[in-house]
Structures are given as C-alpha cells and as structure tokens.
Design an enzyme around this catalytic site. Structure first.
Site, PDB file in Angstrom:
ATOM      1  N   GLU A 104       0.842  -1.208   0.000  1.00 62.30           N
ATOM      2  CA  GLU A 104       0.000   0.000   0.000  1.00 62.30           C
ATOM      3  C   GLU A 104       0.873   1.252   0.000  1.00 62.30           C
ATOM      4  OE1 GLU A 104      -2.941  -0.212   3.151  1.00 62.30           O
ATOM      5  OE2 GLU A 104      -3.139   1.970   3.243  1.00 62.30           O
ATOM      6  N   ASP A 106       0.280   5.286   0.654  1.00 62.33           N
ATOM      7  CA  ASP A 106      -0.766   6.165   1.196  1.00 62.33           C
ATOM      8  C   ASP A 106      -0.469   7.649   1.098  1.00 62.33           C
ATOM      9  OD1 ASP A 106      -2.480   4.273   2.254  1.00 62.33           O
ATOM     10  OD2 ASP A 106      -1.414   4.162   4.157  1.00 62.33           O
ATOM     11  N   GLU A 108      -2.657  10.726   2.719  1.00 61.87           N
ATOM     12  CA  GLU A 108      -3.850  11.082   3.473  1.00 61.87           C
ATOM     13  C   GLU A 108      -3.724  12.546   3.875  1.00 61.87           C
ATOM     14  OE1 GLU A 108      -5.399   7.097   5.529  1.00 61.87           O
ATOM     15  OE2 GLU A 108      -3.937   8.160   6.744  1.00 61.87           O
ATOM     16  N   HIS A 121      -0.109  13.231   5.099  1.00 61.29           N
ATOM     17  CA  HIS A 121       0.407  12.090   5.842  1.00 61.29           C
ATOM     18  C   HIS A 121       0.682  10.979   4.836  1.00 61.29           C
ATOM     19  CE1 HIS A 121       0.213   9.094   9.241  1.00 61.29           C
ATOM     20  NE2 HIS A 121      -0.245   8.328   8.278  1.00 61.29           N
ATOM     21  N   THR A 122       1.911  10.466   4.808  1.00 67.70           N
ATOM     22  CA  THR A 122       2.238   9.400   3.853  1.00 67.70           C
ATOM     23  C   THR A 122       2.692   8.155   4.608  1.00 67.70           C
ATOM     24  OG1 THR A 122       4.578  10.009   3.612  1.00 67.70           O
ATOM     25  CG2 THR A 122       3.014  11.121   2.171  1.00 67.70           C
ATOM     26  N   ARG A 132       5.663   3.349   8.281  1.00 70.32           N
ATOM     27  CA  ARG A 132       6.688   4.191   7.674  1.00 70.32           C
ATOM     28  C   ARG A 132       6.132   5.590   7.413  1.00 70.32           C
ATOM     29  NH1 ARG A 132       7.319  -0.879   4.830  1.00 70.32           N
ATOM     30  NH2 ARG A 132       9.279  -1.828   5.475  1.00 70.32           N
ATOM     31  N   GLU A 133       5.595   6.198   8.468  1.00 79.02           N
ATOM     32  CA  GLU A 133       4.915   7.478   8.299  1.00 79.02           C
ATOM     33  C   GLU A 133       5.888   8.639   8.120  1.00 79.02           C
ATOM     34  OE1 GLU A 133       4.607   5.493  10.962  1.00 79.02           O
ATOM     35  OE2 GLU A 133       2.526   4.798  11.072  1.00 79.02           O
ATOM     36  N   GLY A 202      -3.827  15.291  17.151  1.00 79.38           N
ATOM     37  CA  GLY A 202      -3.807  14.070  17.943  1.00 79.38           C
ATOM     38  C   GLY A 202      -5.172  13.651  18.455  1.00 79.38           C
TER      39      GLY A 202
HETATM   40  C1  LIG Z   1      -3.381  21.525  12.771  1.00 78.64           C
HETATM   41  O1  LIG Z   1      -3.032  22.788  13.258  1.00 78.64           O
HETATM   42  C2  LIG Z   1      -2.233  22.763  14.431  1.00 78.64           C
HETATM   43  C3  LIG Z   1      -2.058  24.217  14.895  1.00 78.64           C
HETATM   44  O2  LIG Z   1      -1.461  24.990  13.892  1.00 78.64           O
HETATM   45  C4  LIG Z   1      -0.909  22.070  14.116  1.00 78.64           C
HETATM   46  O3  LIG Z   1      -0.131  21.996  15.279  1.00 78.64           O
HETATM   47  C5  LIG Z   1      -1.181  20.674  13.583  1.00 78.64           C
HETATM   48  O4  LIG Z   1       0.053  20.072  13.173  1.00 78.64           O
HETATM   49  C6  LIG Z   1      -2.114  20.758  12.378  1.00 78.64           C
HETATM   50  N1  LIG Z   1      -2.380  19.452  11.786  1.00 78.64           N
HETATM   51  C7  LIG Z   1      -2.950  18.410  12.421  1.00 78.64           C
HETATM   52  C8  LIG Z   1      -3.129  17.187  11.615  1.00 78.64           C
HETATM   53  O5  LIG Z   1      -3.310  18.426  13.585  1.00 78.64           O
END
Ligand SMILES: *[C@@H]1O[C@H](CO)[C@@H](O)[C@H](O)[C@H]1NC(C)=O
Ligand SMILES: *[C@@H]1O[C@H](CO)[C@@H](O)[C@H](O)[C@H]1NC(C)=O
Ligand SMILES: *[C@@H]1O[C@H](CO)[C@@H](O)[C@H](O)[C@H]1NC(C)=O
Length: 290
Positions: A104, A106, A108, A121-122, A132-133, A202
């Site tokens: 695969e 990816d 995303e 995101h790969t 392997r992100e 997160g």
């Molecule tokens: C979303 O925005 C925050 C604040 O700028 C950043 O820290 C974060 O990396 C961004 N992306 C994701 C996937 O949370």
C-alpha cells in the site's frame, strides 16, 4: 465510418501505450465503492470532476477499475474548505488479497481548523508491514484550488510528488533485506471519511458536524505504465545494473528541500517511538545516502 474506425484505432493504441486518452472521462476509469449517494460527477469547464462528500451518516470512496504493477498515477485534488478538523481525504494505492501481506502507498490529507495547516500524511506498507509514516505541511492552501498529487512506482523506488515536485522517496533496498513491492498489482482508491479519533491535533479537535456536508474534489486522474529501457519487455525485467530509474539531481534537490522545509514528522527520527529498540533498517540506509 472510416473516421470512426480510425478514432477507435487511436483509442486502442493509446490504451496499449498505457496512456490515458482524455482527462474528461474519469467516470469510465473509476467506480464508486461506498457513499454513492454522497458522490457526484460534474463538468468543470472541459474537465470532469468528482465530488466526494461526508456527513454524519456516511463518507464516500471510489477506486480505479484498472490495477497495475509499476506506473505513475496522478490526480488533482481540491480539499475540504473551512473547518475540516477530523476529516481525512485520501488518495492511495493498495493490492488485493490477504491483509497480512498487502502492499500500500498512502497519501492522506489530515483536515484542520480553519486557517491551520492541512497535513499530508504518507505511509508505505510492504508485505503487510507499514509504520513508515512521514508527514508534510503543504506550502500552499490546498483548499483554495486543485493541486496535483502523484505516485510514481518502479522497481527502484516509490516517489510521491506534489505539483510535480518530489517530496518523498522510498527506495528499493531489497539487496539489504528490506522488502519492496515488486509483485502484487495495486489499485488507486480515493475517499473522504471521518477520523476525528486521531486525525487533528492528535484527536483533540473533533469534527464539527454543523459544518457538514464536507466536500473534496478530484479530477484529471491519469495513469501511465512504467516504461522500461528499449528492448526490455516490462519494468520488472529491467536489468539490475540499469540506470533507467536512477534519481536525477533535480529530484534529489527537491527531496532535500521538502525534507528541510516541509517535513513535520518522520518515523526514522522518532526516538520516542523506537526508544530502546532498533529503527527500521531503511532508516540508516537512507541516512547513508544509499
Ligand atoms: C493543525 O493545526 C495545528 C495548529 O497549527 C498544528 O499543530 C497541527 O500540526 C495541524 N495538523 C494536524 C493534523 O493536527
Ligand atoms: C492532467 O494531468 C496530467 C498529468 O499530471 C497533465 O499532464 C495534464 O496537463 C492535466 N490535464 C489537464 C486538463 O489539467
Ligand atoms: C549490465 O550487465 C550486463 C551483464 O553482466 C552487461 O552485459 C551490460 O553491459 C551491463 N550494463 C551496464 C549499463 O552496465
């Protein structure tokens, strides 16, 4: 009649060359897998576009009808505007058959709050093993317009490009004992789904369903088979010492600049994750410039 016949012949010749005759026929090359009621094709000038949408009931997904082993797949995507926190749009290729040894590649796109960066995101799975992100911030607003995302796959490497510029390479290190996808055909998928458990900051920022439906646009899906050296039957038969797929200096420069300027996560430098255990083998090979 003669004109029609020659048109048909041109069509056949293009298919045999593995080229896509026209960007305006995407609906012939892909099929909707889920969320068909949430998905529609429309004409954007001369170009046929596909809108994938997501609401609190369902997301949507398409896939290419064709499968391939080595080739270049390209697609233009315009991501969900505004507050797309929790929403993930994807373009990925994947083999069929058992998950335990699937391959695969990816891409995303992790949504974010309005004005906050969307993350590319790969990941790459070989023989069922991923992890392997690498993640990148895109150096433009991917919701304001279409941008081109490309997966180039040949026996020597997998290359991910954004607007033609290389951002990530995963090289074939089979001679050092690292697996590489060399035998399973893959198919392109594109989808829009809710992943607010983990996607944005997160998982702290959840999808705001009052903003639904969320819509991402896909157009100009093109595919070209990998071209081997003259006289070689297909890319898988390219001799080991061939320089056909050597990365050129420009690509190497693009990779370095993407890594220096836009990369925000790399599994190969995640010391917390590999605390006390060994990094995957390709990490040190890459560092040595092999
Ligand atoms: C979303 O925005 C925050 C604040 O700028 C950043 O820290 C974060 O990396 C961004 N992306 C994701 C996937 O949370
Ligand atoms: C479609 O994509 C291909 C490959 O990226 C590109 O060469 C071509 O110019 C694009 N066509 C249109 C109509 O944008
Ligand atoms: C690759 O190896 C073959 C067989 O050993 C040899 O005949 C050929 O000249 C080599 N080609 C290159 C580009 O080194």
């Amino acid at each position: 009649m003669a004109a029609l016949l020659s048109m048909l012949l041109v069509g056949v010749a293009l298919v045999q060359l593995g080229m896509h005759p026209s960007a305006a026929t995407m609906d012939e090359d892909i099929e909707l897998i889920w969320g068909a009621s949430h998905t529609y094709f429309f004409m954007d000038g001369e170009t046929e576009s596909l809108a994938l949408s997501l609401d609190d009931q369902q997301g949507s997904c398409f896939r290419s009808k064709a499968m391939f082993l080595y080739g270049t797949i390209s697609m233009e995507i315009k991501l969900v505007e505004g507050n797309s926190a929790g929403v993930v749009a994807t373009a990925y290729t994947i083999s069929e058959g058992p998950w335990s040894y699937h391959d695969e590649i990816d891409l995303e796109f992790l949504g974010n709050e309005t004005g906050q960066p969307i993350t590319l995101h790969t990941n790459i799975f070989v023989n069922g093993v991923g992890g392997r992100e690498q993640q990148f911030y895109l150096p433009f607003d991917p919701t304001a317009d279409y941008h081109t995302y490309t997966i180039e796959w040949n026996p020597k490497y997998i290359l991910i490009r954004v607007d033609g510029k290389a951002v990530r390479a995963f090289k074939n290190y089979e001679e050092y004992g690292v697996a590489f996808p060399t035998w399973q055909q893959q198919r392109l998928y594109g989808s829009l789904w809710d992943a607010d458990e983990w996607a944005t900051q997160g998982g702290r920022v959840k999808t705001d369903w009052s903003e639904a439906p969320f819509v991402a646009y896909y157009r100009n899906y093109t595919f070209a088979w990998c071209q081997p050296s003259p006289g070689v039957s297909w890319c898988g038969a390219e001799p080991r010492n061939s320089s056909r797929f050597d990365l050129d200096q420009r690509t190497l420069d693009e990779l370095r600049s993407a890594s220096d300027q836009h990369k925000v996560y790399d599994y190969c430098t995640d010391h917390k994750r590999y605390d006390g255990s060994e990094f995957p083998k390709e990490c040190s090979l890459q560092r040595q410039g092999l």
